[in-house]
Design a protein around this motif. Structure first.
Motif, short mmCIF file in Angstrom:
data_model
loop_
_atom_site.label_atom_id
_atom_site.label_comp_id
_atom_site.label_asym_id
_atom_site.label_seq_id
_atom_site.Cartn_x
_atom_site.Cartn_y
_atom_site.Cartn_z
N VAL A 51 31.12 32.47 24.97
CA VAL A 51 30.80 33.92 25.13
C VAL A 51 29.88 34.45 23.90
O VAL A 51 30.53 34.25 22.87
N ARG A 52 28.62 35.00 24.18
CA ARG A 52 27.90 35.50 23.19
C ARG A 52 28.43 36.81 22.79
O ARG A 52 28.27 37.27 21.39
N VAL A 53 28.57 37.69 23.60
CA VAL A 53 29.14 39.03 23.31
C VAL A 53 30.28 39.47 24.38
O VAL A 53 30.26 39.13 25.67
N GLY A 54 31.29 39.76 24.09
CA GLY A 54 32.29 40.11 25.14
C GLY A 54 33.62 40.81 24.44
O GLY A 54 33.49 41.29 23.12
N LEU A 55 34.65 41.08 25.30
CA LEU A 55 35.89 41.64 24.84
C LEU A 55 36.97 40.60 25.28
O LEU A 55 37.09 40.18 26.56
N LEU A 56 37.97 40.56 24.45
CA LEU A 56 39.38 39.80 24.87
C LEU A 56 40.35 40.73 24.80
O LEU A 56 40.69 41.46 23.76
N HIS A 57 40.95 41.15 25.71
CA HIS A 57 42.09 42.02 25.84
C HIS A 57 43.38 41.19 26.04
O HIS A 57 43.87 39.94 26.62
N VAL A 58 44.29 41.35 25.10
CA VAL A 58 45.74 40.98 24.83
C VAL A 58 46.74 41.82 25.07
O VAL A 58 46.87 42.91 24.59
N PHE A 59 47.65 41.49 26.29
CA PHE A 59 48.56 42.54 26.91
C PHE A 59 49.91 41.59 26.60
O PHE A 59 49.97 40.61 27.22
N LEU A 121 39.79 43.02 21.70
CA LEU A 121 39.26 42.61 20.59
C LEU A 121 37.80 42.21 20.91
O LEU A 121 37.50 41.35 22.01
N PRO A 122 36.92 42.49 19.94
CA PRO A 122 35.62 42.04 20.19
C PRO A 122 35.17 40.63 20.14
O PRO A 122 35.97 39.84 19.19
N VAL A 123 34.26 39.95 20.90
CA VAL A 123 34.12 38.85 20.82
C VAL A 123 32.67 38.35 20.41
O VAL A 123 31.77 39.20 21.14
N ARG A 124 32.14 37.59 19.56
CA ARG A 124 30.75 37.49 19.17
C ARG A 124 30.48 36.26 18.69
O ARG A 124 31.35 35.50 17.93
N ARG A 125 29.54 35.69 19.29
CA ARG A 125 29.17 34.36 19.14
C ARG A 125 30.41 33.13 19.19
O ARG A 125 30.54 32.29 18.45
N GLY A 126 31.14 33.34 20.26
CA GLY A 126 32.06 32.45 20.80
C GLY A 126 33.37 32.43 19.94
O GLY A 126 34.34 31.55 19.82
N ARG A 127 33.73 33.56 19.10
CA ARG A 127 34.71 33.74 18.06
C ARG A 127 35.34 35.28 18.31
O ARG A 127 34.29 36.16 18.37
N LEU A 128 36.31 35.36 17.91
CA LEU A 128 36.98 36.78 17.65
C LEU A 128 35.96 37.57 16.50
O LEU A 128 36.08 36.74 15.42
N GLY A 156 32.63 38.75 29.29
CA GLY A 156 31.47 38.70 28.25
C GLY A 156 30.30 38.21 29.11
O GLY A 156 30.42 37.81 30.22
N GLU A 157 29.49 37.97 28.23
CA GLU A 157 28.20 37.20 28.64
C GLU A 157 27.76 36.08 27.66
O GLU A 157 28.10 36.09 26.46
N GLY A 158 27.61 34.93 28.20
CA GLY A 158 27.07 33.75 27.59
C GLY A 158 25.59 33.91 27.34
O GLY A 158 24.91 34.83 27.50
N GLU A 159 25.03 32.65 27.07
CA GLU A 159 23.62 32.70 26.55
C GLU A 159 22.97 32.48 27.75
O GLU A 159 23.24 31.96 28.78
#
Length: 159
Positions: A51-59, A121-128, A156-159
C-alpha cells in the motif's frame, strides 16, 4: 482476502491499484493493563507492504477492553494510564448496578467506552505512518479478560 480493482485512464495509463483486505487477529489473554501491540497488528496484515497510501482500521470485538494510540517508549506511560483509569473508575463502586460478572466488569465497560473500540491509522509507503513515539495499545480492563479479537481492515492504493 485482498481485492484489487485496476482501472485505466483515457490514455491507457493505469490508476493506482485499489485494494481492501480484512483479517482477524486474536491476541492471547493479557493481564490487566496497557499493552503495546503494534508489531502484532503489522505482522497480521502483510498486505500493508503493497500500500502506497491508505488506512488501517483496528476494531476490538469486546466491551471490556479497548484500543488506543499513545507513547510507545516508556513503560511508565502504560503504568500511569492504568493508575489513572483505576482511580477515575474504581472496580466494585457501590453505585454500579451491573455486578453479575464481577467487581471489575462494569468499570471495564466504562473504561472501554471512554477509550474506544477502534483506531484508524494512516498507511504510507507500506508502513504505518505513526509518529516516532507512537504505538497501538491493547487496553485490558479486566483481571481475567481472556483472548481478545481485533478486526483489521486495510484499504488503500498501491503503485
Amino acid at each position: 482476502m485482498a481485492q484489487c480493482v485496476p482501472a485505466r485512464l483515457e490514455g491507457g495509463e493505469r490508476y493506482p491499484t485499489r485494494m481492501w483486505a480484512q483479517r482477524d487477529l486474536t491476541l492471547p489473554p493479557a493481564r490487566r493493563g496497557f499493552h503495546l501491540i503494534t508489531r502484532e497488528v503489522v505482522a497480521a496484515m502483510p498486505e500493508l507492504a503493497g500500500v502506497r497510501v491508505g488506512l488501517l482500521h483496528v476494531f476490538i470485538q469486546h466491551t471490556s477492553a479497548s484500543v488506543t494510540v499513545s507513547e510507545n517508549a516508556s513503560p511508565d506511560v502504560r503504568r500511569d494510564f492504568e493508575t489513572y483509569f483505576n482511580h477515575a473508575v474504581p472496580d466494585g463502586w457501590a453505585a454500579f448496578e451491573h455486578t453479575l460478572e464481577g467487581p471489575d466488569d462494569m468499570a471495564a465497560h466504562i473504561k472501554a467506552s471512554v477509550l474506544g473500540s477502534s483506531v484508524t491509522l494512516p498507511v504510507r509507503r507500506g508502513r504505518l505512518a505513526l509518529g516516532t513515539w507512537q504505538g497501538v495499545y491493547l487496553c485490558e480492563h479486566r483481571d481475567h479478560g481472556g483472548p481478545r479479537t481485533l478486526v483489521l481492515t486495510l484499504t488503500g492504493e498501491g503503485e
